[in-house]
Structures are given as structure tokens and as C-alpha cells.
Design an enzyme around this catalytic site. Structure first.
Site, PDB file in Angstrom:
ATOM      1  N   ASP A  67      10.963  28.134  18.208  1.00  0.00           N
ATOM      2  CA  ASP A  67      10.947  26.689  18.419  1.00  0.00           C
ATOM      3  C   ASP A  67      12.318  26.132  18.775  1.00  0.00           C
ATOM      4  O   ASP A  67      13.336  26.816  18.683  1.00  0.00           O
ATOM      5  CB  ASP A  67      10.393  25.981  17.169  1.00  0.00           C
ATOM      6  N   ASN A 136       5.544  22.965   2.962  1.00  0.00           N
ATOM      7  CA  ASN A 136       4.157  22.522   3.156  1.00  0.00           C
ATOM      8  C   ASN A 136       3.317  23.589   3.873  1.00  0.00           C
ATOM      9  O   ASN A 136       2.214  23.326   4.315  1.00  0.00           O
ATOM     10  CB  ASN A 136       4.125  21.202   3.933  1.00  0.00           C
ATOM     11  N   HIS A 138       4.205  25.162   6.687  1.00  0.00           N
ATOM     12  CA  HIS A 138       4.331  25.246   8.155  1.00  0.00           C
ATOM     13  C   HIS A 138       4.970  26.573   8.564  1.00  0.00           C
ATOM     14  O   HIS A 138       5.729  27.174   7.815  1.00  0.00           O
ATOM     15  CB  HIS A 138       5.081  24.038   8.738  1.00  0.00           C
ATOM     16  N   GLU A 143       2.864  21.990  11.846  1.00  0.00           N
ATOM     17  CA  GLU A 143       2.680  21.237  10.609  1.00  0.00           C
ATOM     18  C   GLU A 143       1.211  21.284  10.186  1.00  0.00           C
ATOM     19  O   GLU A 143       0.345  21.661  10.989  1.00  0.00           O
ATOM     20  CB  GLU A 143       3.112  19.781  10.848  1.00  0.00           C
TER      21      GLU A 143
HETATM   22  C1  F6R Z   1      12.499  27.908  12.114  1.00  0.00           C
HETATM   23  C2  F6R Z   1      11.116  27.662  11.771  1.00  0.00           C
HETATM   24  C3  F6R Z   1      10.699  27.029  10.478  1.00  0.00           C
HETATM   25  C4  F6R Z   1      11.388  27.620   9.257  1.00  0.00           C
HETATM   26  C5  F6R Z   1      10.914  26.906   7.988  1.00  0.00           C
HETATM   27  C6  F6R Z   1      11.648  27.394   6.762  1.00  0.00           C
HETATM   28  O1  F6R Z   1      12.596  28.474  13.413  1.00  0.00           O
HETATM   29  O2  F6R Z   1      10.321  27.946  12.570  1.00  0.00           O
HETATM   30  O3  F6R Z   1       9.305  27.169  10.342  1.00  0.00           O
HETATM   31  O4  F6R Z   1      11.119  28.985   9.179  1.00  0.00           O
HETATM   32  O5  F6R Z   1      11.110  25.541   8.103  1.00  0.00           O
HETATM   33  O6  F6R Z   1      12.985  27.018   6.851  1.00  0.00           O
HETATM   34  P1  F6R Z   1      14.085  27.569   5.825  1.00  0.00           P
HETATM   35  O7  F6R Z   1      14.214  29.008   6.072  1.00  0.00           O
HETATM   36  O8  F6R Z   1      15.324  26.793   6.180  1.00  0.00           O
HETATM   37  O9  F6R Z   1      13.579  27.258   4.462  1.00  0.00           O
END
Ligand code: F6R
Length: 251
Positions: A67, A136, A138, A143
Site C-alpha cells: 500500500d 481492528n 485490517h 478496513e
Molecule cells: C502496512 C500495512 C498495515 C500494517 C498494520 C500494522 O503496509 O499494510 O496493514 O501492517 O497497520 O501496523 P504496525 O505494524 O505498525 O502495527
């Protein structure tokens, strides 16, 4: 599904790096799917250390990131392009032209999303996809409520995700409101998936992945249907989990 429970984040970082290095050694032309965020930082540090010590080569490796924020130029310090350069690409021998992220500044974002899925396919698909998980549930920026059939697409970020990511920006207002992300279906096409879960804050999401209903309300639950999913989770991620779940995992 394979679950590897590790003591702490350091061990998670080591084990996940080993899985990537094994893939790269077995297939020097492998296509890797990469994530940003806090969780894989230690993984990337281990890859860099291994590169320095053992000279593992990435010259024929291709990478696709999950992303990118909409509206951030690739040179913006908070763009995921920049994160990947600083935290990984600049320290490996991977040719820059083999590293791909969606372009969040494209004038036609729908078209960019389409192009990205086609590009992944044209490179033969992803061999190993690394994933983190949001509180959550994701994955990528998918989301709750994202259809499991989704391909790469544009999303409006939820307040909770913007708040969680505000730590990287000087204020919440600066966190972009939209992102471009590989969809659930694009992620599920990977031949293997490695989900990294670290910390108490992720324990509810981990519980849902392991034991909850498979529902679009918790995007990561889609992964239970993947034929080659490995989860590496640290003990902290099992913290607030109901006892029954903990027992099942450790059996
Ligand atoms: C990042 C991504 C997000 C993260 C998620 C967890 O490329 O796709 O889905 O993997 O938000 O983030 P952290 O590792 O910062 O807790």
C-alpha cells in the site's frame, strides 16, 4: 495454518527474516510482497544484517508493497516509498527498478490500482507475502467491511487507523485521509503468506484470526482460508486472549 509462537519481538524479527532469506535462497528470482509499519522493521534490520554478514543477494528479486498513502509524493518522508528505501532497499543490492509500490499521486487512481494488480500478475504473482495486522483486523489498508473479493483499490482510512499512524506525522491532521491498497483478493493470491503479530494491542485481532467467524468485518479472518498461511506471533500478542484460545494454540 502454521502458528509459531515466539518469546518476543526480537525473536519474531529473526524468525521472519529467516523465512524470507530461505525463500530468496531457494528462488533467487522470487517475488516478495512487503509491508510497512512498526512490526516488520526488525525483520528488515535482520535482512540487512544478513546481507552484510552473509552477502545474500537480491539482484533478481522483485518486491511489491501492499500500500501507499494517497497524495504523498514518493520523496515525502512519510510515504511508504521512502520508508522502504530507508528501512530496507537502500541497504540491499536489489535493483530499484525491481521494487514496486502503488503510486498514490497518480492522476487516475482507479487506473493505477488496476495497473498494479496487472503488474503483479505479469511478474508471475507473489511467492511470499509478509503482512502485519491492524488492531481492528485490517491487512494492508483493507478496513473492516472491505469485500473479500477486492482487488487493489482506493480506501478512505478509518479514524482509528489514522490515529494509529499519527505517530509518524507531526499531527493527526497531516495523516492522509485515503490510501491505495492491494485488496483482500490480491493478497490471497500469494502462494505463501507470513502474518506477523506482535504486542498486546494485537491480541483481539489475533484471536479473531484464529477463532472468530470468517467475516468481512474483520478483514484478516479471510486469511484462515489461505492454503499456506504461517503466523508468527509473540507471547504478548496472546495476552488478553481468553484462556480457552490460549490452550488451543499451545497444544
Ligand atoms: C502496512 C500495512 C498495515 C500494517 C498494520 C500494522 O503496509 O499494510 O496493514 O501492517 O497497520 O501496523 P504496525 O505494524 O505498525 O502495527
Amino acid at each position: 495454518m502454521k502458528i509459531l509462537v515466539v518469546k518476543n519481538k526480537d525473536e519474531l524479527s529473526r524468525k521472519s527474516a529467516e523465512a524470507i532469506i530461505d525463500t530468496v535462497k531457494q528462488n533467487p528470482s522470487a517475488v516478495l510482497g512487503l509491508a510497512t509499519g512498526g512490526t516488520p522493521l526488525g525483520t528488515y534490520q535482520n535482512l540487512i544484517r544478513d546481507r552484510q554478514e552473509n552477502k545474500t543477494t537480491y539482484q533478481r528479486i522483485t518486491t511489491f508493497n501492499l500500500d501507499e498513502y494517497v497524495g504523498l509524493d514518493e520523496s515525502h518522508p512519510n510515504s511508504y516509498h521512502q520508508y522502504m528505501r530507508t528501512n530496507l532497499f537502500d541497504h540491499l543490492d536489489i535493483p530499484r527498478e525491481n521494487t514496486f509500490l502503488p503510486d498514490g499521486t497518480a492522476s487516475d487512481l482507479e487506473r493505477e490500482a488496476n495497473r498494479y494488480d496487472k503488474l503483479i500478475e505479469s511478474r508471475g504473482g507473489i511467492h511470499l507475502q509478509i503482512l502485519g495486522i491492524g488492531e481492528n483486523g485490517h491487512i494492508g489498508f483493507n478496513e473492516p467491511g472491505t469485500p473479500f473479493s477486492s482487488q487493489t483499490h482506493i480506501v478512505e482510512l478509518t479514524e482509528s487507523t489514522r490515529k494509529a499512524n499519527a505517530r509518524y506525522f507531526s499531527s493527526l491532521d497531516e495523516v492522509p485521509t485515503h490510501a491505495i491498497t492491494m485488496g483482500i483478493a490480491s493478497i490471497m493470491k500469494a502462494k505463501k503468506i507470513l502474518l506477523l503479530v506482535s504486542g498486546e494491542k494485537k491480541s483481539q485481532a489475533l484471536y479473531e484470526v484464529l477463532h472468530g467467524n470468517i467475516t468481512e468485518q474483520v478483514p484478516a479472518t479471510a486469511l484462515r482460508n489461505h492454503p499456506a498461511l504461517t503466523i508468527i506471533a509473540d507471547e504478548a500478542a496472546f495476552q488478553n486472549m481468553p484462556r480457552q484460545a490460549g490452550q488451543l494454540i499451545f497444544q
